[in-house]
Design a protein around this motif. Structure first.
Motif, PDB file in Angstrom:
ATOM      1  N   ALA A 136     -18.523 -36.923 -17.822  1.00 57.49           N
ATOM      2  CA  ALA A 136     -18.259 -35.747 -16.995  1.00 57.49           C
ATOM      3  C   ALA A 136     -19.318 -35.577 -15.920  1.00 57.49           C
ATOM      4  N   ARG A 175     -12.779 -30.482  -4.666  1.00 55.11           N
ATOM      5  CA  ARG A 175     -11.698 -31.176  -5.369  1.00 55.11           C
ATOM      6  C   ARG A 175     -11.333 -32.486  -4.668  1.00 55.11           C
ATOM      7  N   GLU A 184     -11.257 -36.808 -12.261  1.00 58.31           N
ATOM      8  CA  GLU A 184     -10.190 -35.857 -12.554  1.00 58.31           C
ATOM      9  C   GLU A 184     -10.790 -34.464 -12.709  1.00 58.31           C
ATOM     10  N   VAL A 185     -10.435 -33.564 -11.795  1.00 57.11           N
ATOM     11  CA  VAL A 185     -11.018 -32.217 -11.790  1.00 57.11           C
ATOM     12  C   VAL A 185     -10.464 -31.400 -12.948  1.00 57.11           C
ATOM     13  N   GLN A 186     -11.358 -30.763 -13.678  1.00 59.77           N
ATOM     14  CA  GLN A 186     -10.970 -29.893 -14.779  1.00 59.77           C
ATOM     15  C   GLN A 186     -11.085 -28.423 -14.424  1.00 59.77           C
ATOM     16  N   ALA A 187     -12.082 -28.082 -13.600  1.00 65.20           N
ATOM     17  CA  ALA A 187     -12.274 -26.669 -13.245  1.00 65.20           C
ATOM     18  C   ALA A 187     -13.146 -26.565 -12.011  1.00 65.20           C
ATOM     19  N   ARG A 225     -16.336 -29.042 -12.386  1.00 68.64           N
ATOM     20  CA  ARG A 225     -16.457 -29.979 -13.501  1.00 68.64           C
ATOM     21  C   ARG A 225     -15.302 -30.968 -13.411  1.00 68.64           C
ATOM     22  N   ALA A 226     -15.621 -32.250 -13.504  1.00 71.12           N
ATOM     23  CA  ALA A 226     -14.606 -33.302 -13.449  1.00 71.12           C
ATOM     24  C   ALA A 226     -14.987 -34.392 -14.432  1.00 71.12           C
ATOM     25  N   GLU A 227     -13.985 -35.218 -14.824  1.00 66.13           N
ATOM     26  CA  GLU A 227     -14.225 -36.336 -15.721  1.00 66.13           C
ATOM     27  C   GLU A 227     -13.804 -37.638 -15.049  1.00 66.13           C
TER      28      GLU A 227
END
Length: 237
Positions: A136, A175, A184-187, A225-227
């Protein structure tokens, strides 16, 4: 060391002020929420500055490497960590060419760094490169649509070199940068919705976490936050 000493004094003065304490607390709460449990994880503090965040992550059980382009700042950060008895490794490196092998870190965190990097897209690619699949990234940046950003722009127009060079972000841009780097954006959440006025900070701080969950417009601070995509996770059964 005079420049580093001056910056250290500026940090200390900000953190000692009421406005600084309120603002730092809200930003720290948001960062901790999106960072999650860091114990046992290999963490890169990208643009570690005075080492405050790196030390806090190490104290929480992370294996932390702090990287910064300024060797003098790194020496000061290393001295602070040694004095506090906290184990942090420090390394000199540029945002566009990090001195680490691919996939080394479980977590990369960068706070108010990309706004001063000439090529933010290249920096995002480097962050993604050194992150392991499934790892992350948490990016904290200065929000574009806030009264804080307006004041900083004015200071830049009046000759402040730091703020003249700064670039402010919005949720859409963060983003986009993450997606272009294969993340991959989570928030994306915001904090500090009040203007830089102590009285208003006191009054509005209790509402800040609620506002941060519904919008980023007006936030002085944005956190993404992204992974990193895991190849195994995208194989069709």
């Amino acid at each position: 060391m005079s420049g580093v000493a001056g910056m250290a004094r500026a940090y200390a003065g900000w953190r000692a002020s009421t406005l600084g304490r309120i603002t730092d607390r809200l930003e720290d709460v948001l960062l901790r929420d999106l960072l999650g449990d860091v114990a046992g994880r290999a963490v890169l503090d990208f643009g570690c500055g005075d080492g405050k965040l790196a030390m806090r992550l190490a104290a929480a059980g992370a294996q932390v490497v702090g990287v910064d382009a300024d060797p003098a700042m790194l020496r000061a950060a290393a001295s602070r960590a040694a004095a506090a008895g906290v184990s942090v490794q420090f390394a000199t490196g540029r945002a566009e060419a990090l001195p680490f092998m691919a996939g080394r870190f479980d977590l990369v965190v960068a706070v108010t760094v990309l706004c001063f990097v000439p090529d933010a897209e290249a920096a995002f690619r480097e962050i993604a490169r050194v992150l392991r699949p499934g790892g992350a990234v948490v990016i904290g940046e200065l929000g574009r649509w806030s009264l804080w950003a307006f004041r900083r722009r004015v200071r830049g127009w009046l000759g402040n070199r730091l703020w003249r060079a700064a670039r402010f972000s919005d949720a859409t841009e963060l983003r986009r940068l993450a997606a272009r780097s294969g993340l991959e954006v989570q928030a994306v959440r915001g904090a500090v919705f009040y203007p830089p006025v102590t009285m208003l900070a006191r009054a509005m701080a209790p509402l800040d976490p609620w506002l941060g969950r519904i919008t980023g417009i007006g936030a002085a601070f944005l956190v993404l936050r992204a992974e990193k995509f895991s190849a195994a996770a995208h194989i069709e059964p």
